[in-house]
Write a protein that holds these residues in place. Structure first.
Motif, short mmCIF file in Angstrom:
data_model
loop_
_atom_site.label_atom_id
_atom_site.label_comp_id
_atom_site.label_asym_id
_atom_site.label_seq_id
_atom_site.Cartn_x
_atom_site.Cartn_y
_atom_site.Cartn_z
N LEU A 65 0.85 -1.29 0.14
CA LEU A 65 -0.12 0.04 -0.12
C LEU A 65 0.77 1.16 0.14
CD1 LEU A 65 -2.17 -1.29 2.68
CD2 LEU A 65 -2.95 -1.30 0.44
N GLY A 66 0.88 2.01 -0.99
CA GLY A 66 1.52 3.05 -1.26
C GLY A 66 1.32 4.17 -0.01
N ARG A 67 0.28 4.29 0.33
CA ARG A 67 -0.28 5.33 1.29
C ARG A 67 -0.68 4.70 2.45
NH1 ARG A 67 -0.93 10.77 0.56
NH2 ARG A 67 -0.84 11.82 -1.32
N GLY A 68 -0.74 3.35 2.68
CA GLY A 68 -1.27 2.73 3.84
C GLY A 68 -2.66 2.92 3.62
N LEU A 69 -3.39 2.87 5.03
CA LEU A 69 -4.86 2.80 4.70
C LEU A 69 -5.37 4.44 4.96
CD1 LEU A 69 -5.74 0.29 7.64
CD2 LEU A 69 -5.52 -0.10 5.10
N ASP A 70 -4.46 5.27 4.58
CA ASP A 70 -4.84 6.56 4.74
C ASP A 70 -5.16 7.20 3.27
OD1 ASP A 70 -5.72 9.15 5.47
OD2 ASP A 70 -3.63 9.85 6.31
N ILE A 71 -6.22 6.76 2.68
CA ILE A 71 -6.34 6.70 1.06
C ILE A 71 -7.45 7.82 0.80
CG2 ILE A 71 -5.38 4.80 0.52
CD1 ILE A 71 -8.23 3.87 -0.22
N GLY A 107 -1.26 4.18 -5.19
CA GLY A 107 -1.17 3.10 -5.99
C GLY A 107 -1.22 1.76 -5.25
N VAL A 108 -1.49 0.61 -5.36
CA VAL A 108 -1.52 -0.54 -4.64
C VAL A 108 -0.97 -1.84 -5.53
CG1 VAL A 108 -3.89 -1.07 -5.02
CG2 VAL A 108 -2.69 -2.14 -3.06
N THR A 109 -0.26 -2.71 -4.97
CA THR A 109 0.51 -3.85 -5.42
C THR A 109 0.02 -5.04 -4.91
OG1 THR A 109 2.26 -2.61 -6.39
CG2 THR A 109 2.53 -4.80 -6.41
N TYR A 110 -0.61 -6.00 -5.81
CA TYR A 110 -1.13 -7.35 -5.14
C TYR A 110 -0.13 -8.29 -5.70
CZ TYR A 110 -5.59 -4.69 -4.86
OH TYR A 110 -6.53 -3.67 -4.91
N ILE A 111 0.52 -9.08 -4.59
CA ILE A 111 1.31 -10.23 -4.74
C ILE A 111 0.90 -11.39 -4.38
CG2 ILE A 111 3.77 -11.06 -4.54
CD1 ILE A 111 4.55 -7.92 -4.07
N ARG A 112 0.88 -12.40 -5.11
CA ARG A 112 0.40 -13.70 -4.79
C ARG A 112 1.36 -14.81 -4.73
NH1 ARG A 112 -4.01 -16.34 -2.41
NH2 ARG A 112 -4.43 -18.44 -3.44
N ASP A 113 1.59 -15.37 -3.49
CA ASP A 113 2.97 -16.19 -3.08
C ASP A 113 2.36 -17.54 -2.50
OD1 ASP A 113 5.18 -17.44 -2.68
OD2 ASP A 113 6.22 -16.15 -1.26
N VAL A 114 1.95 -18.55 -3.42
CA VAL A 114 1.22 -19.70 -3.26
C VAL A 114 2.34 -20.37 -2.07
CG1 VAL A 114 0.56 -22.02 -4.01
CG2 VAL A 114 0.40 -19.92 -5.30
N SER A 115 3.49 -20.44 -2.13
CA SER A 115 4.23 -21.02 -1.07
C SER A 115 4.15 -20.72 0.33
CB SER A 115 5.69 -20.76 -1.35
OG SER A 115 6.07 -19.41 -1.27
N ASP A 116 3.60 -19.52 0.57
CA ASP A 116 3.06 -19.05 1.71
C ASP A 116 1.75 -19.58 2.40
OD1 ASP A 116 5.46 -17.64 1.89
OD2 ASP A 116 4.70 -15.73 1.74
N ARG A 117 1.05 -20.24 1.55
CA ARG A 117 -0.16 -20.78 1.93
C ARG A 117 0.12 -21.99 3.02
NH1 ARG A 117 -4.36 -21.49 -2.47
NH2 ARG A 117 -6.04 -21.53 -0.68
N PRO A 118 -1.02 -22.15 4.03
CA PRO A 118 -0.78 -23.26 4.87
C PRO A 118 -1.20 -24.54 4.21
CG PRO A 118 -2.73 -21.98 5.34
CD PRO A 118 -1.98 -21.20 4.36
N ARG A 119 -0.42 -25.59 4.39
CA ARG A 119 -0.88 -26.86 3.81
C ARG A 119 -1.64 -27.69 4.72
NH1 ARG A 119 5.38 -28.26 1.62
NH2 ARG A 119 5.71 -26.30 0.29
#
Length: 714
Positions: free
Chosen positions: A671-677, A702-714
């Motif tokens: 989050l570029g500005r955090g929650l203060d948008i 601006g906001v960037t969404y990153i998906r990291d499948v390896s971090d998901r619980p098994r």
């Protein structure tokens, strides 16, 4: 986390505003021509007088940052107003004073007319209520604006009674229009170089009378575009928007060179020329002629006026019989809208409110810029500045002195306009760009990124005009608005409402019929029957579209953004969420966090629990009261979240800078500005923006969404 009492603490309030670093810099670099802006309300009382008249007086006696000098100046100005300003309800008393003394100085609006039968000029005093006062021709020659609309003046009035009843007993002695007589332009340019662009913009916003801290960058530029007609010859500007946004304020209060008239009072003789006596109208004497309350579909309009106005706006000239005359007055049209932007885009266009005779592509094509009035906040008391700004007659004279300058080519070493932009389109872009350059960079020195900012703003304002004309006139050729830089890269420009409501903005590309979504009460578009595919009753419901991964950018003042669409879908199903934001300190920032928690509570299974950890920084500014308030807010969030099955904890880290949200489902959101948008919200329970985020304007972020499948619980 430290537990604290929920008892609020209020620090003692100093009645005098604390000077900021900018205020001190303004006073140091512009001594004698700046004034504290809240003083105008202090001295005005019930005097119905333009701000530039009051600031003229304050500039004479209270243009200082010394409190004793300011107070003495206020007392002097108050005495001048008490002794010399004519209140209409006290006009008889003032007339009696003139009679008894034989001579008395007054402050009033003076209008002169030519009495053809007697071959003399006669003055009328608006508040004093006297007319037929003889005026020497040399006075008219020195101050021709007395003939068109009148001028606020400091005058000496004498009284001499005659036995001849035809002789007016009132005699005009000296007369001095209330405006600056001279200034040092080179000194103005030298002082400008000492300010950063941000500081200079804030100084100009304070000069208009507003607190720049409550405005975003785009909102500030919108306010400054209102000044372009004063600095640019023959500039045609329109602003349509909701009531109460200060559209006409600048044209009535800011400058002695502008004239504000009601749109319903305009006639050809008053505006251009009276063929009966050959007298030139308002455009021949005023730098800016602004039409108030210009909107209204049912308003009656003079077709001859529309035709002559179109010719003047295009060619800077108008005809008087066989003679063609020229003038330099800029034309401003301001009016109220009664519908929302998406409604206008869906059913008509953004010029929907104009009278029928002006809802014409040939007339509208003469407009250089369209200010989106719906982006401007309704004026509230807390928006006014108590900081320092230019005395308005000083900045008015500065702007007027630059009308002959042309800065329209200053972008060309860095950027090139699209080749398919027409001459009229490029004229609109050039004049807006030139005006903003003169206002922001009068010394002509700006970095390429600063030039690019105002070039984009100028293109957007003209594009807003042209895109609406394309809706009315199918013969108009579509235009790609944008520019190329020196590397040859193409930069398209869009309007904000185009990004917010693409379906309605580009309606010619969407063949839709209207249906009603009963669950929300909104009208939505669906494919027409020719292309609609019926879903068999037994068909499986469509699978949910995968969540977007990547970068998204949002423009300042954009609406329709909420945590429910921006963040909550990515947090659905998470058991652990870590929010890193160093600025959860003030009330509105804590409110934003609580609203995000509300969104999470709404989508989680009631039987599940969610653990949210906030990593933020302590508010160590000031005397400790701010930290105490911060802790109170966080305690209340913790207590409130429990009702939704959400466990909230806080960790303080003074070294963090980046803002992010990380979940145990594999999503990381930067989050570029955090929650203060979101921009300022009044808190009024009758304001939709108080409760519903999608009705709030946002800051640029601006906001960037990153998906990291390896971090998901098994």
């Amino acid at each position: 986390m430290t537990e604290v009492s929920e008892t609020s603490y209020e620090a003692p309030v100093d009645s005098r505003p604390v000077q900021s670093e900018l205020d001190r810099k303004i006073n140091r670099l512009f001594p004698g021509v700046v004034v504290r802006k809240d003083l105008v309300k202090t001295v005005k009382g019930n005097a119905i007088v333009p701000s530039y008249v009051l600031e003229y007086l304050l500039g004479q006696y209270a243009a200082s940052d010394d409190e004793a000098t300011i107070q003495a100046g206020i007392d002097t100005v108050r005495k001048i107003l008490a002794d010399h300003y004519v209140h209409r309800n006290q006009s008889e008393l003032v007339k009696s004073t003139i009679r008894e003394r034989g001579r008395h100085r007054i402050i009033d609006k003076v209008t002169a007319t030519l009495n053809e039968k007697a071959d003399v000029y006669e003055a009328e005093f608006t508040n004093l209520g006297i007319k037929g006062v003889l005026v020497d021709p040399s006075t008219i020659k020195a101050h021709p604006k007395l003939l068109v609309g009148g001028v606020w003046c400091i005058c000496d009035i004498e009284y001499f009674h005659s036995d001849d009843s035809r002789v007016v007993p009132w005699i005009l002695g000296s007369i001095k229009p209330i405006q600056l007589s001279n200034f040092d332009f080179e000194g103005y340019l030298a002082a400008r170089r000492e300010f950063t662009t941000d500081e200079w913009i804030d100084l100009l916003v304070q000069s208009i009378g507003f607190n720049p801290e409550l405005f975003g960058r785009r909102a500030k530029l919108i306010q400054l575009v209102r000044l372009i007609p004063f600095v640019e010859r023959n500039y045609n500007l329109v602003e349509l928007g909701p009531k109460g946004t200060g559209k006409s304020h600048i044209y009535s209060e800011f400058s002695p060179h502008g004239m504000l008239i009601s749109g319903g009072e305009v006639t050809v003789p008053k505006l251009f020329v009276n063929n009966a006596n050959g007298r030139i109208g308002l455009v021949g004497y005023w730098d800016v002629v602004a039409f108030d309350e210009f909107a209204g579909k049912k308003k009656r309009t003079d077709k001859a006026l529309v035709d002559i106005m179109k010719n003047y706006m295009a060619n800077r000239s108008f005809s008087r019989g066989i003679e063609t005359l020229g003038a330099e007055a800029s034309m401003v049209f301001v009016g109220n809208t009664s519908h929302t932007v998406p409604y206008m885009l869906k059913h008509s266009d953004l010029f929907d409110e104009l009278p029928e005779s002006y809802h014409d592509s040939a007339y509208l094509d003469r407009l250089h810029h369209y200010i989106p009035g719906w982006e401007v906040d309704t004026i509230r008391g807390e928006m006014f500045s108590d900081g320092y700004g230019f005395v308005v007659d000083y900045i008015a004279e500065v702007l007027r002195s630059m009308r002959s300058a042309d800065y329209s080519d200053r972008y060309q070493p860095h950027f090139t306009l699209s080749s398919d932009i027409s001459t009229r389109d490029s004229d609109g872009v050039h004049k807006t760009f030139s005006g903003l350059m003169k206002i922001l960079y009068p010394h002509g020195e700006a970095h390429p990124e600063e030039i690019e900012e105002i070039l984009r703003f100028a293109i957007e304002g003209r594009k807003r005009v042209k895109d609406q004309i394309l809706r009315m006139d199918s013969t108009m050729v579509d235009v790609k608005f944008g520019y190329t830089d020196t590397s040859g890269a193409w930069h398209p420009v869009s309007t904000l409402e185009e990004d917010e409501y693409p379906t309605y903005y580009h309606r010619e590309h969407h063949d839709v019929t209207e249906t009603t979504d009963d669950t929300r009460g909104l009208t939505v578009g669906t494919p027409t029957s020719a292309t609609k595919v019926e879903t068999p009753p037994e068909a499986e419901p469509p699978a949910e579209a995968p969540l977007f991964a990547g970068y998204r950018e949002f423009q300042e003042n954009q609406r329709g953004v909420s945590f429910d669409t921006l963040l909550v879908p990515y947090l659905r199903g998470a058991g652990k969420i870590t929010i890193t934001d160093p600025y959860i300190r003030q009330f509105h920032q804590a409110r934003n966090l609580m609203e995000l928690i509300e969104g999470i509570a709404n989508v989680k299974d009631p039987a599940d629990e969610v653990h949210i950890k906030l990593v933020t920084a302590e508010n160590r500014d000031g005397d400790g009261d701010k930290l105490r308030k911060q802790l109170e807010y966080l305690v209340k969030i913790k207590q409130g979240a429990l009702a939704g099955g959400i466990h909230f904890d806080v960790a303080f880290d003074g070294a963090i800078h980046d803002r992010s949200i990380v979940t145990d489902t594999g999503w990381k959101i930067l989050l570029g500005r955090g929650l203060d948008i979101f921009q300022y919200v009044t808190g009024d329970v009758f304001d939709l923006a108080t409760k519903l985020q999608e009705y709030r304007q946002v800051k640029a972020f601006g906001v960037t969404y990153i998906r990291d499948v390896s971090d998901r619980p098994r």
